[in-house]
Design a protein around this motif. Structure first.
Motif, PDB file in Angstrom:
ATOM      1  N   PHE A 199       0.889  -1.187   0.000  1.00  0.00           N
ATOM      2  CA  PHE A 199       0.000   0.000   0.000  1.00  0.00           C
ATOM      3  C   PHE A 199       0.913   1.220   0.000  1.00  0.00           C
ATOM      4  O   PHE A 199       1.583   1.493   0.997  1.00  0.00           O
ATOM      5  CB  PHE A 199      -0.930  -0.003   1.218  1.00  0.00           C
ATOM      6  N   LEU A 200       0.994   1.892  -1.126  1.00  0.00           N
ATOM      7  CA  LEU A 200       1.906   3.026  -1.289  1.00  0.00           C
ATOM      8  C   LEU A 200       1.094   4.301  -1.101  1.00  0.00           C
ATOM      9  O   LEU A 200       0.438   4.795  -2.014  1.00  0.00           O
ATOM     10  CB  LEU A 200       2.531   2.966  -2.686  1.00  0.00           C
ATOM     11  N   ALA A 201       1.136   4.855   0.122  1.00  0.00           N
ATOM     12  CA  ALA A 201       0.277   6.002   0.485  1.00  0.00           C
ATOM     13  C   ALA A 201       1.113   7.265   0.560  1.00  0.00           C
ATOM     14  O   ALA A 201       1.176   7.933   1.598  1.00  0.00           O
ATOM     15  CB  ALA A 201      -0.394   5.736   1.809  1.00  0.00           C
ATOM     16  N   LEU A 230      -9.713  -1.652   3.149  1.00  0.00           N
ATOM     17  CA  LEU A 230      -8.853  -1.477   1.968  1.00  0.00           C
ATOM     18  C   LEU A 230      -7.659  -2.426   2.043  1.00  0.00           C
ATOM     19  O   LEU A 230      -7.376  -3.162   1.086  1.00  0.00           O
ATOM     20  CB  LEU A 230      -8.369  -0.028   1.910  1.00  0.00           C
ATOM     21  N   LEU A 231      -6.978  -2.481   3.172  1.00  0.00           N
ATOM     22  CA  LEU A 231      -5.767  -3.316   3.305  1.00  0.00           C
ATOM     23  C   LEU A 231      -6.120  -4.793   3.195  1.00  0.00           C
ATOM     24  O   LEU A 231      -5.415  -5.583   2.561  1.00  0.00           O
ATOM     25  CB  LEU A 231      -5.079  -3.043   4.649  1.00  0.00           C
ATOM     26  N   ARG A 232      -7.257  -5.153   3.772  1.00  0.00           N
ATOM     27  CA  ARG A 232      -7.661  -6.570   3.768  1.00  0.00           C
ATOM     28  C   ARG A 232      -8.098  -6.986   2.362  1.00  0.00           C
ATOM     29  O   ARG A 232      -7.609  -7.981   1.820  1.00  0.00           O
ATOM     30  CB  ARG A 232      -8.822  -6.749   4.774  1.00  0.00           C
ATOM     31  N   GLU A 233      -8.928  -6.150   1.729  1.00  0.00           N
ATOM     32  CA  GLU A 233      -9.459  -6.513   0.395  1.00  0.00           C
ATOM     33  C   GLU A 233      -8.338  -6.660  -0.629  1.00  0.00           C
ATOM     34  O   GLU A 233      -8.389  -7.485  -1.530  1.00  0.00           O
ATOM     35  CB  GLU A 233     -10.437  -5.433  -0.092  1.00  0.00           C
ATOM     36  N   THR A 257       0.572  -6.603   2.123  1.00  0.00           N
ATOM     37  CA  THR A 257       1.565  -7.193   3.038  1.00  0.00           C
ATOM     38  C   THR A 257       2.450  -6.124   3.686  1.00  0.00           C
ATOM     39  O   THR A 257       3.074  -6.370   4.715  1.00  0.00           O
ATOM     40  CB  THR A 257       2.486  -8.166   2.265  1.00  0.00           C
ATOM     41  N   HIS A 258       2.568  -4.922   3.032  1.00  0.00           N
ATOM     42  CA  HIS A 258       3.391  -3.834   3.585  1.00  0.00           C
ATOM     43  C   HIS A 258       2.683  -2.497   3.354  1.00  0.00           C
ATOM     44  O   HIS A 258       2.157  -2.260   2.288  1.00  0.00           O
ATOM     45  CB  HIS A 258       4.750  -3.785   2.871  1.00  0.00           C
ATOM     46  N   VAL A 259       2.773  -1.611   4.351  1.00  0.00           N
ATOM     47  CA  VAL A 259       2.252  -0.244   4.225  1.00  0.00           C
ATOM     48  C   VAL A 259       3.446   0.705   4.185  1.00  0.00           C
ATOM     49  O   VAL A 259       4.306   0.670   5.086  1.00  0.00           O
ATOM     50  CB  VAL A 259       1.329   0.119   5.405  1.00  0.00           C
ATOM     51  N   LEU A 260       3.532   1.517   3.120  1.00  0.00           N
ATOM     52  CA  LEU A 260       4.631   2.497   2.999  1.00  0.00           C
ATOM     53  C   LEU A 260       4.055   3.904   3.066  1.00  0.00           C
ATOM     54  O   LEU A 260       3.069   4.202   2.403  1.00  0.00           O
ATOM     55  CB  LEU A 260       5.368   2.326   1.663  1.00  0.00           C
ATOM     56  N   LEU A 308      -2.210   3.508   9.655  1.00  0.00           N
ATOM     57  CA  LEU A 308      -1.261   2.972  10.643  1.00  0.00           C
ATOM     58  C   LEU A 308      -2.009   2.137  11.682  1.00  0.00           C
ATOM     59  O   LEU A 308      -1.550   1.063  12.088  1.00  0.00           O
ATOM     60  CB  LEU A 308      -0.518   4.123  11.323  1.00  0.00           C
ATOM     61  N   ASP A 309      -3.151   2.636  12.090  1.00  0.00           N
ATOM     62  CA  ASP A 309      -3.958   1.891  13.077  1.00  0.00           C
ATOM     63  C   ASP A 309      -4.514   0.610  12.443  1.00  0.00           C
ATOM     64  O   ASP A 309      -4.574  -0.448  13.075  1.00  0.00           O
ATOM     65  CB  ASP A 309      -5.095   2.775  13.588  1.00  0.00           C
ATOM     66  N   ALA A 310      -4.855   0.729  11.145  1.00  0.00           N
ATOM     67  CA  ALA A 310      -5.351  -0.468  10.432  1.00  0.00           C
ATOM     68  C   ALA A 310      -4.225  -1.498  10.310  1.00  0.00           C
ATOM     69  O   ALA A 310      -4.434  -2.702  10.528  1.00  0.00           O
ATOM     70  CB  ALA A 310      -5.855  -0.069   9.048  1.00  0.00           C
TER      71      ALA A 310
END
Ligand code: 3Y8
Ligand code: NAP
Length: 248
Positions: free
Chosen positions: A130-132, A183-186, A190-193, A206-208
């Motif tokens: 997830f490139l935020a 969003l992350l689950r669907e 594997t990584h949040v940036l 971040l909390d998700a």
């Protein structure tokens, strides 16, 4: 008095409401990065100034008496220009900056010094990222084409993306825990940036991530010039008050 408010963040919008309520003469400035920036309760100007020289000219031509830099902690170019122009023209400047995020015991965060260091922090094996970080620096990840990138952008891309495997979500924050968890689950992330933006508007991911036990890779903030920094709108109003009382 004529205040120039450099905006583009939640705090800048809150600052604009307070200045308008106080009946102070102020102009809200957007870079013009998005197609339809939020309306504001102050006169708006949209677009760059043309570097430090352009900003100096603006300050003089519009008889600006005070500059409030309420831009994003990663809008380093604007903050550096604002500081240089304020010093060169003798205008008082204050930076309204929200505190950085700090990891809690249940967080799995890895921090890197800059956004440019984010791609190298990813594993070699293909993962789902997830490139935020918006759209301006997506090109950095062309060096890591093996990953699948979920991109969240304020506006639909107006050019082909520089990455082979992407999913684009167009959304303007602030975001929610429920929405970001879904969003992350669907998307089987594997990584949040992300960047250490601070504030509430971008915090949900971040909390998700914590709830889903996902690792976060976060870029630290750039160092910005100037030591006159406020961490909330009240402090800025106090700073202004010292001059409004004097009728500046
Ligand atoms: C144009 C103004 C308000 C301000 C709202 C905040 C919250 C929602 C969260 C994710 C992260 C990201 C990005 C983000 C957030 C707030 C805030 C914030 C992050 C608007 C806005 C402008 C911009 C510019 C935009 C950048 C991009 C960054 C998307 C308006 C909505 C990733 C930063 O498409 C582009 O070119 C977008 C560019 C700069 C970062 C980048 O480098 O791409 N913000 N965002 C401002 C201008 O023209 O001067 O359109 O109304 C403002 C907001 N974005 O008043 O409620 O305060 O942080 N904005 C980051 O934090 O990492 C999204 O998706 O989880
Ligand atoms: P930046 O890289 O620091 O600035 C690049 C150039 O954009 C500046 O030199 C200036 O152009 C122009 N600019 C930036 N902010 C401006 C403003 N408020 N008013 C007028 N011109 C502005 O900026 P950025 O990171 O692209 O951010 C652009 C805007 O988006 C800012 O308002 C910022 O607050 C907001 N924002 C940024 C982020 C982020 O992650 N960077 C996140 C949320 C919101 P000239 O040199 O021509 O004057």
């Amino acid at each position: 008095m004529h205040i120039l408010l450099l905006g583009g963040t939640t705090e800048a919008s809150e600052m604009a409401r307070r200045l308008a309520q106080a009946g102070l003469n102020a102009t809200f400035s957007y870079a013009g990065r998005t197609r339809s920036p939020l309306p504001q309760p102050l006169p708006r100007r949209i677009g760059g100034f043309g570097g430090v020289a352009g900003l100096e000219r603006y300050l003089k031509d519009h008889s600006v008496t005070h500059v409030i830099d309420a831009t994003h902690p990663f809008a380093a170019g604007m903050s550096r220009n604002a500081h240089a122009a304020a010093v060169a023209t003798g205008r008082p400047l204050i930076r309204l900056e929200r505190p950085a995020w700090a990891a809690g015991p249940a967080d799995d965060w890895q921090t890197v010094p800059t956004v440019e260091d984010l791609p190298g922090a990813l594993p070699d094996a293909p993962c789902r990222v997830f490139l935020a970080i918006g759209k301006q620096q997506i090109g950095l990840f062309a060096a890591r084409p093996q990953h699948h990138y979920l991109l969240r952008l304020v506006d639909p891309p107006d050019a082909p993306l520089p990455l082979p495997h992407t999913t684009v979500v167009v959304a303007r924050g602030p975001f929610t825990l429920t929405g970001d968890t879904t969003l992350l689950r669907e998307h089987r992330i594997t990584h949040v940036l992300c960047k250490n933006a601070g504030g509430a508007g971008a915090r949900a991911k971040l909390d998700a991530a914590r709830g889903l036990k996902l690792p976060v890779i976060m870029a630290d903030r750039p160092v910005l010039p100037g030591d006159n920094v406020a961490h909330d709108v009240d402090q800025v109003m106090d700073w202004l008050g010292q001059d409004t009382d004097r009728g500046v």
